[in-house]
Design a protein around this motif. Structure first.
Motif, PDB file in Angstrom:
ATOM      1  N   ARG A   1       0.836  -1.198   0.000  1.00  0.00           N
ATOM      2  CA  ARG A   1       0.000   0.000   0.000  1.00  0.00           C
ATOM      3  C   ARG A   1       0.869   1.245   0.000  1.00  0.00           C
ATOM      4  O   ARG A   1       0.549   2.229  -0.673  1.00  0.00           O
ATOM      5  CB  ARG A   1      -0.924   0.025   1.216  1.00  0.00           C
ATOM      6  CG  ARG A   1      -1.847   1.247   1.175  1.00  0.00           C
ATOM      7  CD  ARG A   1      -2.589   1.464   2.460  1.00  0.00           C
ATOM      8  NE  ARG A   1      -3.832   0.737   2.480  1.00  0.00           N
ATOM      9  CZ  ARG A   1      -4.669   0.746   3.510  1.00  0.00           C
ATOM     10  NH1 ARG A   1      -4.376   1.440   4.598  1.00  0.00           N
ATOM     11  NH2 ARG A   1      -5.788   0.072   3.479  1.00  0.00           N
ATOM     12  N   ASP A   2       1.990   1.213   0.717  1.00  0.00           N
ATOM     13  CA  ASP A   2       2.907   2.361   0.739  1.00  0.00           C
ATOM     14  C   ASP A   2       3.473   2.614  -0.661  1.00  0.00           C
ATOM     15  O   ASP A   2       3.552   3.763  -1.104  1.00  0.00           O
ATOM     16  CB  ASP A   2       4.042   2.127   1.735  1.00  0.00           C
ATOM     17  CG  ASP A   2       3.536   2.011   3.172  1.00  0.00           C
ATOM     18  OD1 ASP A   2       2.403   2.479   3.449  1.00  0.00           O
ATOM     19  OD2 ASP A   2       4.269   1.434   3.996  1.00  0.00           O
ATOM     20  N   ARG A   3       3.891   1.541  -1.351  1.00  0.00           N
ATOM     21  CA  ARG A   3       4.403   1.685  -2.721  1.00  0.00           C
ATOM     22  C   ARG A   3       3.317   2.218  -3.643  1.00  0.00           C
ATOM     23  O   ARG A   3       3.576   3.095  -4.475  1.00  0.00           O
ATOM     24  CB  ARG A   3       4.884   0.334  -3.252  1.00  0.00           C
ATOM     25  CG  ARG A   3       6.251  -0.066  -2.745  1.00  0.00           C
ATOM     26  CD  ARG A   3       6.636  -1.461  -3.158  1.00  0.00           C
ATOM     27  NE  ARG A   3       6.601  -1.683  -4.596  1.00  0.00           N
ATOM     28  CZ  ARG A   3       6.601  -2.891  -5.153  1.00  0.00           C
ATOM     29  NH1 ARG A   3       6.650  -3.974  -4.409  1.00  0.00           N
ATOM     30  NH2 ARG A   3       6.558  -3.012  -6.465  1.00  0.00           N
ATOM     31  N   HIS A   4       2.102   1.698  -3.492  1.00  0.00           N
ATOM     32  CA  HIS A   4       0.975   2.141  -4.316  1.00  0.00           C
ATOM     33  C   HIS A   4       0.694   3.623  -4.089  1.00  0.00           C
ATOM     34  O   HIS A   4       0.513   4.388  -5.043  1.00  0.00           O
ATOM     35  CB  HIS A   4      -0.263   1.301  -3.970  1.00  0.00           C
ATOM     36  CG  HIS A   4      -1.490   1.693  -4.707  1.00  0.00           C
ATOM     37  ND1 HIS A   4      -2.358   2.636  -4.227  1.00  0.00           N
ATOM     38  CD2 HIS A   4      -2.000   1.276  -5.889  1.00  0.00           C
ATOM     39  CE1 HIS A   4      -3.354   2.781  -5.085  1.00  0.00           C
ATOM     40  NE2 HIS A   4      -3.163   1.962  -6.108  1.00  0.00           N
ATOM     41  N   THR A   5       0.672   4.043  -2.835  1.00  0.00           N
ATOM     42  CA  THR A   5       0.401   5.449  -2.506  1.00  0.00           C
ATOM     43  C   THR A   5       1.466   6.360  -3.097  1.00  0.00           C
ATOM     44  O   THR A   5       1.143   7.387  -3.702  1.00  0.00           O
ATOM     45  CB  THR A   5       0.330   5.628  -0.974  1.00  0.00           C
ATOM     46  OG1 THR A   5      -0.661   4.733  -0.462  1.00  0.00           O
ATOM     47  CG2 THR A   5      -0.031   7.043  -0.611  1.00  0.00           C
ATOM     48  N   ALA A   6       2.731   5.988  -2.948  1.00  0.00           N
ATOM     49  CA  ALA A   6       3.824   6.811  -3.467  1.00  0.00           C
ATOM     50  C   ALA A   6       3.793   6.870  -4.994  1.00  0.00           C
ATOM     51  O   ALA A   6       3.972   7.939  -5.593  1.00  0.00           O
ATOM     52  CB  ALA A   6       5.164   6.255  -2.989  1.00  0.00           C
ATOM     53  N   LEU A   7       3.545   5.728  -5.612  1.00  0.00           N
ATOM     54  CA  LEU A   7       3.520   5.658  -7.074  1.00  0.00           C
ATOM     55  C   LEU A   7       2.380   6.492  -7.653  1.00  0.00           C
ATOM     56  O   LEU A   7       2.580   7.254  -8.594  1.00  0.00           O
ATOM     57  CB  LEU A   7       3.380   4.201  -7.499  1.00  0.00           C
ATOM     58  CG  LEU A   7       3.895   3.795  -8.852  1.00  0.00           C
ATOM     59  CD1 LEU A   7       5.374   4.092  -8.980  1.00  0.00           C
ATOM     60  CD2 LEU A   7       3.659   2.317  -9.070  1.00  0.00           C
ATOM     61  N   PHE A   8       1.196   6.394  -7.059  1.00  0.00           N
ATOM     62  CA  PHE A   8       0.059   7.122  -7.590  1.00  0.00           C
ATOM     63  C   PHE A   8       0.075   8.595  -7.198  1.00  0.00           C
ATOM     64  O   PHE A   8      -0.539   9.412  -7.887  1.00  0.00           O
ATOM     65  CB  PHE A   8      -1.250   6.427  -7.234  1.00  0.00           C
ATOM     66  CG  PHE A   8      -1.508   5.273  -8.158  1.00  0.00           C
ATOM     67  CD1 PHE A   8      -2.186   5.470  -9.338  1.00  0.00           C
ATOM     68  CD2 PHE A   8      -1.012   4.016  -7.887  1.00  0.00           C
ATOM     69  CE1 PHE A   8      -2.393   4.430 -10.229  1.00  0.00           C
ATOM     70  CE2 PHE A   8      -1.202   2.971  -8.764  1.00  0.00           C
ATOM     71  CZ  PHE A   8      -1.898   3.183  -9.939  1.00  0.00           C
ATOM     72  N   ALA A   9       0.809   8.951  -6.159  1.00  0.00           N
ATOM     73  CA  ALA A   9       1.017  10.373  -5.874  1.00  0.00           C
ATOM     74  C   ALA A   9       1.861  10.989  -6.986  1.00  0.00           C
ATOM     75  O   ALA A   9       1.581  12.095  -7.453  1.00  0.00           O
ATOM     76  CB  ALA A   9       1.697  10.551  -4.520  1.00  0.00           C
TER      77      ALA A   9
END
Length: 92
Positions: free
Chosen positions: A47-55
């Motif tokens: 989820r952290d990777r997803h949040t950073a990537l989509f930011a």
């Protein structure tokens, strides 16, 4: 004869129209972005990777330099985390 006249008229109209520019190929990153739309990722590193990537993805016109490899890696890791473990043999 009316059909022949109509066909020749349609052909003449088609010749008068300028040719459309060739269509741009779809962005290959969209294939992976769409796979995450509406999905739930539990708390943790994915989820952290997803949040950073989509930011980064939502940051601007060029999508923050997000690459297909980054999106593919996240997607494959997410799919691997959802795989069920091997079944235990039934004891009789």
């Amino acid at each position: 004869m009316a059909k022949d006249a109509k066909k020749s008229k349609d052909a003449a109209e088609a010749a008068d129209k300028p040719a459309e520019a060739p269509r741009q190929p779809a962005d290959p990153r969209l294939k992976y972005v769409k796979k995450f739309h509406g999905r739930f990722l539990p708390r943790g590193p994915l989820r952290d990777r997803h949040t950073a990537l989509f930011a980064r993805w939502n940051s601007g016109e060029d999508h923050g330099g997000v690459t297909v490899e980054e999106l593919r890696s996240l997607y494959e890791d997410w799919r691997a985390s959802r795989q069920k473990g091997p079944k235990k043999p039934a004891t009789a």
